[in-house]
Design a protein around this motif. Sequence first.
Motif, short mmCIF file in Angstrom:
data_model
loop_
_atom_site.label_atom_id
_atom_site.label_comp_id
_atom_site.label_asym_id
_atom_site.label_seq_id
_atom_site.Cartn_x
_atom_site.Cartn_y
_atom_site.Cartn_z
N ILE A 101 9.40 2.43 6.22
CA ILE A 101 9.94 4.13 5.06
C ILE A 101 12.01 3.63 4.96
CG2 ILE A 101 10.41 5.50 4.10
CD1 ILE A 101 7.58 6.29 5.31
N TYR A 113 1.08 7.91 6.58
CA TYR A 113 2.14 9.17 7.70
C TYR A 113 1.28 10.07 7.34
CZ TYR A 113 6.51 10.21 8.55
OH TYR A 113 7.29 11.14 9.95
N ARG A 149 12.28 0.33 3.09
CA ARG A 149 11.94 -0.03 1.31
C ARG A 149 13.33 1.24 1.24
NH1 ARG A 149 5.25 0.68 0.25
NH2 ARG A 149 5.03 -1.21 1.36
N GLY A 188 1.06 -1.31 -0.52
CA GLY A 188 -0.23 -0.34 0.38
C GLY A 188 0.71 1.48 -0.42
N ASN A 189 -0.01 2.30 -0.31
CA ASN A 189 0.79 3.57 -0.14
C ASN A 189 1.13 4.38 1.13
OD1 ASN A 189 1.79 6.15 -0.89
ND2 ASN A 189 -0.26 6.88 -1.81
N ILE A 190 2.18 4.63 1.51
CA ILE A 190 2.91 4.76 3.52
C ILE A 190 2.73 6.18 3.57
CG2 ILE A 190 4.84 4.72 4.80
CD1 ILE A 190 5.42 2.33 3.50
N LEU A 191 2.55 6.71 2.19
CA LEU A 191 2.14 7.87 2.53
C LEU A 191 0.74 9.04 2.73
CD1 LEU A 191 4.45 10.89 2.60
CD2 LEU A 191 3.50 10.60 0.04
N ALA A 192 -0.23 7.83 2.19
CA ALA A 192 -1.38 8.07 2.39
C ALA A 192 -1.47 7.52 4.39
CB ALA A 192 -2.51 7.00 1.83
#
Length: 115
Positions: free
Chosen positions: A56, A7, A59, A1-5
Amino acid sequence: GNILAIYLPLCTLSILGGGLYAAADAIAPLRTPAVIIVARMLSGAGFGKSTLAFVILARVATDAQERNRWLVQLSTARSLGLFVGPAVAAALVNLAGGPAGDHGGSFLGPFALPG
């Protein structure tokens, strides 16, 4: 998934919690246990972002040696914050006149400092 979404909302919660602490200190009607509890809950949820920083890091740093170097630096910075943070908070509260002399209205007061 998108971690920034994940974070970015956690960062927002952390900022809102800190802002609510400051508002409770500066605005007398907000200086209630309920507001402080809500501010603490927002800050606590926002502080969950530190775990995502390690995800993060795993990754981004694909080389094991580079990852270990960054992991040590990130852990050291986090530990320093845990050790130095309370001392800085105590110094700021004393700079504002101490907890007994502060009845709100100071951004350095005990209600304005989370934790």
